[in-house]
Design an enzyme around this catalytic site. Sequence first.
Site, PDB file in Angstrom:
ATOM      1  N   ASN A  57      19.032 135.954  73.845  1.00 18.14           N
ATOM      2  CA  ASN A  57      19.167 135.890  75.439  1.00 18.14           C
ATOM      3  C   ASN A  57      20.429 137.282  75.444  1.00 18.14           C
ATOM      4  OD1 ASN A  57      20.274 135.619  78.050  1.00 18.14           O
ATOM      5  ND2 ASN A  57      21.374 133.700  77.568  1.00 18.14           N
ATOM      6  N   TRP A  58      20.063 138.390  76.233  1.00 12.31           N
ATOM      7  CA  TRP A  58      20.707 139.389  76.210  1.00 12.31           C
ATOM      8  C   TRP A  58      21.898 139.293  77.111  1.00 12.31           C
ATOM      9  CZ3 TRP A  58      16.735 143.795  75.274  1.00 12.31           C
ATOM     10  CH2 TRP A  58      16.413 143.797  73.952  1.00 12.31           C
ATOM     11  N   LYS A  59      21.782 138.374  78.039  1.00 12.72           N
ATOM     12  CA  LYS A  59      22.602 138.157  79.370  1.00 12.72           C
ATOM     13  C   LYS A  59      22.843 139.483  79.989  1.00 12.72           C
ATOM     14  CE  LYS A  59      24.851 134.358  76.666  1.00 12.72           C
ATOM     15  NZ  LYS A  59      25.749 133.562  76.380  1.00 12.72           N
TER      16      LYS A  59
ATOM     17  N   HIS B 142      20.341 127.238  82.057  1.00 14.27           N
ATOM     18  CA  HIS B 142      21.399 127.859  81.114  1.00 14.27           C
ATOM     19  C   HIS B 142      22.723 127.497  81.978  1.00 14.27           C
ATOM     20  CE1 HIS B 142      23.891 130.687  78.776  1.00 14.27           C
ATOM     21  NE2 HIS B 142      22.848 130.703  77.853  1.00 14.27           N
TER      22      HIS B 142
ATOM     23  N   GLU C 140      25.528 128.708  81.864  1.00 12.99           N
ATOM     24  CA  GLU C 140      26.195 129.915  82.631  1.00 12.99           C
ATOM     25  C   GLU C 140      25.675 130.125  84.159  1.00 12.99           C
ATOM     26  OE1 GLU C 140      27.198 132.547  78.638  1.00 12.99           O
ATOM     27  OE2 GLU C 140      25.502 133.242  79.913  1.00 12.99           O
TER      28      GLU C 140
ATOM     29  N   GLU D 104      22.689 123.599  74.216  1.00 13.61           N
ATOM     30  CA  GLU D 104      23.699 124.485  74.149  1.00 13.61           C
ATOM     31  C   GLU D 104      25.036 123.952  74.689  1.00 13.61           C
ATOM     32  OE1 GLU D 104      22.935 127.771  76.772  1.00 13.61           O
ATOM     33  OE2 GLU D 104      22.824 126.300  78.596  1.00 13.61           O
TER      34      GLU D 104
ATOM     35  N   GLY E 153      29.498 131.308  72.905  1.00 14.56           N
ATOM     36  CA  GLY E 153      30.551 132.532  72.836  1.00 14.56           C
ATOM     37  C   GLY E 153      31.982 132.333  72.709  1.00 14.56           C
TER      38      GLY E 153
ATOM     39  N   SER F  43      27.236 129.902  69.682  1.00 12.01           N
ATOM     40  CA  SER F  43      27.665 130.739  68.734  1.00 12.01           C
ATOM     41  C   SER F  43      26.708 130.732  67.448  1.00 12.01           C
ATOM     42  CB  SER F  43      29.126 130.200  68.387  1.00 12.01           C
ATOM     43  OG  SER F  43      29.784 130.568  69.711  1.00 12.01           O
TER      44      SER F  43
ATOM     45  N   GLY G  66      22.881 134.197  71.676  1.00 12.70           N
ATOM     46  CA  GLY G  66      23.606 135.052  72.647  1.00 12.70           C
ATOM     47  C   GLY G  66      23.896 136.426  71.975  1.00 12.70           C
ATOM     48  N   GLY G  67      25.478 136.409  71.672  1.00 11.59           N
ATOM     49  CA  GLY G  67      26.132 137.508  71.206  1.00 11.59           C
ATOM     50  C   GLY G  67      25.402 138.119  69.843  1.00 11.59           C
TER      51      GLY G  67
END
Length: 265
Positions: A12-14, A97, A99, A169, A175, A215, A236-237
């Site tokens: 997930n590059w957001k 998600h 977010e 999640e 994050g 994470s 994610g990151g």
Amino acid sequence: MSPRRRPLVAANWKMHLMRGEAELLARAVASAVTADGPEVVLFPSFPLLPAIASVLTGSPVELGGQDLHAEAAGAHTGDVSGEQLVDAGCAWVLVGHSERRRDHAETDSVVADKAVAAFRAGLRPILCFGETAAERAQGGTEAVLLRQVEALLVALADRRAEEFALAYEPVWAIGTGDTARPDQVQEAHALVRRRLQQALGEAVAAPVRVLYGGSVKPENAAELAAEPDVDGFLVGGASLDAEKFLAIMARSASLGGSAPRRRHP
């Protein structure tokens, strides 16, 4: 014994990366993925979809959208329909998600409607669920997870396991660098799988893949992957770094393979 489920690793590059950066990253991932390894999906932001679709042509790596609207078309400025995602080359979509729930006040009902929309368009949704730090501290984790999954059951009726995946999640771990412990992850995954078994039957629930997202790093992926109900990762990151993401993919390869999975009493 746990069924052998092919691992799924999703990036997930957001709201990150410009086109050139995204193309380089997609090429690095595509060059390392084989048809007999983990299933891999990239989720770039909407403007990047055509470019990444072109990079992935002929590759086993699949493409997904980060969100969709519940309607197929209409006066919904700034939104994207599932049908448009398919037209752009997507096979998958993220739904619910944390977010989206936080930034856009998406309720369980909205998330369920989006799941229906994904199936209508022919997309395979990754359906996200998870509790906040406050909900966990108050002892509400189980109730929150069951409530979120319960809202999805109507959409999942008569669906085959290969048509969707779930992703746990925990909001407090996204994050933050504060990854959930393997036993916490296993407990949440097993809870949701039991509910799916009750609602959809063993034949559907047993092969459903339940991913962990929160994470995820190369340093913790193998330990998490050893849990019997962890079937891959929503990253994610770390997915923005080719070396880190490929390392996570490698640590996921034993899922569904011959390596023994950890079992809890």
